[in-house]
Design a protein around this motif. Sequence first.
Motif, mmCIF file in Angstrom:
data_model
loop_
_atom_site.group_PDB
_atom_site.id
_atom_site.type_symbol
_atom_site.label_atom_id
_atom_site.label_comp_id
_atom_site.label_asym_id
_atom_site.label_seq_id
_atom_site.Cartn_x
_atom_site.Cartn_y
_atom_site.Cartn_z
ATOM 1 N N GLU A 51 0.823 -1.219 0.000
ATOM 2 C CA GLU A 51 0.000 0.000 0.000
ATOM 3 C C GLU A 51 0.851 1.260 0.000
ATOM 4 O O GLU A 51 0.521 2.240 -0.671
ATOM 5 C CB GLU A 51 -0.939 -0.004 1.201
ATOM 6 N N SER A 52 1.952 1.254 0.756
ATOM 7 C CA SER A 52 2.815 2.432 0.851
ATOM 8 C C SER A 52 3.797 2.528 -0.307
ATOM 9 O O SER A 52 4.528 3.509 -0.416
ATOM 10 C CB SER A 52 3.598 2.397 2.163
ATOM 11 N N GLN A 53 3.841 1.502 -1.127
ATOM 12 C CA GLN A 53 4.772 1.375 -2.245
ATOM 13 C C GLN A 53 6.217 1.218 -1.789
ATOM 14 O O GLN A 53 7.158 1.454 -2.551
ATOM 15 C CB GLN A 53 4.614 2.530 -3.238
ATOM 16 N N ALA A 54 6.407 0.787 -0.531
ATOM 17 C CA ALA A 54 7.738 0.415 -0.064
ATOM 18 C C ALA A 54 8.162 -0.897 -0.714
ATOM 19 O O ALA A 54 9.353 -1.185 -0.836
ATOM 20 C CB ALA A 54 7.760 0.289 1.453
ATOM 21 N N LEU A 55 7.178 -1.688 -1.123
ATOM 22 C CA LEU A 55 7.414 -2.935 -1.842
ATOM 23 C C LEU A 55 6.811 -2.817 -3.233
ATOM 24 O O LEU A 55 5.749 -2.216 -3.402
ATOM 25 C CB LEU A 55 6.750 -4.118 -1.123
ATOM 26 N N PHE A 56 7.496 -3.406 -4.198
ATOM 27 C CA PHE A 56 6.943 -3.523 -5.546
ATOM 28 C C PHE A 56 7.042 -4.981 -5.934
ATOM 29 O O PHE A 56 8.106 -5.597 -5.804
ATOM 30 C CB PHE A 56 7.703 -2.670 -6.567
ATOM 31 N N GLY A 57 5.943 -5.529 -6.386
ATOM 32 C CA GLY A 57 5.959 -6.932 -6.749
ATOM 33 C C GLY A 57 5.185 -7.217 -8.012
ATOM 34 O O GLY A 57 4.372 -6.415 -8.474
ATOM 35 N N MET A 58 5.464 -8.398 -8.551
ATOM 36 C CA MET A 58 4.773 -8.918 -9.721
ATOM 37 C C MET A 58 4.348 -10.345 -9.398
ATOM 38 O O MET A 58 5.055 -11.063 -8.684
ATOM 39 C CB MET A 58 5.694 -8.949 -10.943
ATOM 40 N N VAL A 59 3.190 -10.742 -9.935
ATOM 41 C CA VAL A 59 2.743 -12.123 -9.820
ATOM 42 C C VAL A 59 2.499 -12.673 -11.212
ATOM 43 O O VAL A 59 2.283 -11.927 -12.170
ATOM 44 C CB VAL A 59 1.459 -12.276 -8.963
ATOM 45 N N CYS A 60 2.513 -13.993 -11.294
ATOM 46 C CA CYS A 60 2.109 -14.701 -12.504
ATOM 47 C C CYS A 60 0.921 -15.557 -12.124
ATOM 48 O O CYS A 60 0.980 -16.306 -11.140
ATOM 49 C CB CYS A 60 3.242 -15.582 -13.026
ATOM 50 N N GLU A 61 -0.146 -15.431 -12.901
ATOM 51 C CA GLU A 61 -1.354 -16.231 -12.698
ATOM 52 C C GLU A 61 -1.532 -17.201 -13.851
ATOM 53 O O GLU A 61 -1.253 -16.870 -15.002
ATOM 54 C CB GLU A 61 -2.608 -15.344 -12.681
ATOM 55 N N ALA A 62 -2.010 -18.383 -13.509
ATOM 56 C CA ALA A 62 -2.430 -19.368 -14.502
ATOM 57 C C ALA A 62 -3.786 -19.873 -14.052
ATOM 58 O O ALA A 62 -3.933 -20.343 -12.921
ATOM 59 C CB ALA A 62 -1.433 -20.518 -14.587
ATOM 60 N N GLN A 63 -4.776 -19.709 -14.893
ATOM 61 C CA GLN A 63 -6.154 -20.127 -14.583
ATOM 62 C C GLN A 63 -6.636 -19.533 -13.252
ATOM 63 O O GLN A 63 -7.266 -20.201 -12.443
ATOM 64 C CB GLN A 63 -6.253 -21.654 -14.570
ATOM 65 N N GLY A 64 -6.315 -18.258 -13.049
ATOM 66 C CA GLY A 64 -6.773 -17.550 -11.854
ATOM 67 C C GLY A 64 -6.010 -17.853 -10.588
ATOM 68 O O GLY A 64 -6.350 -17.355 -9.518
#
Length: 154
Positions: A51-64
């Motif tokens: 929320e504070s943007q102290a962390l930045f992340g990416m996820v990969c989804e497959a079939q939700g």
Amino acid sequence: MLLPTLIFRPTEIRDIPSLYEVRAATRQNAISKAQLIEWGITPESTAQGLESQALFGMVCEAQGRVVGFCTGDTATGEVLVLAVLPDYEGKRIGITLLEGVVAGLRSRNLSSLWLACSSNPESRSHGFYRAHGWVPDGQKLDNGDEILRLQEPA
């Protein structure tokens, strides 16, 4: 057999339970939710960081379903974690997630990006990061992990 469509996107608060599940299920260096919480990496601290943007992340989804993720610290330039479920290894998910987080951290004008990695050549992470431009800087953590820095393109 058709592979499911992979969707790469920024990490959202709703992903937090899945992050713990993926982290606990990796082939090497799996870490349980209980251990992460003991170390202070709680769902609440993760939500606050996102929320504070102290962390930045990416996820990969497959079939939700979240099948991999990567997270970096926007203040220090540290890549904190990269995890992919074993059934989804070998599909370029890890490198795609890592590249996404590197781009997100670079957009914050950080002077250097780094991560801690096993110094054991038999560890999968050892060869993975080195093959993608990360080089040891000579520093080691108390647990023996090496500090690797992303070599900037010439």
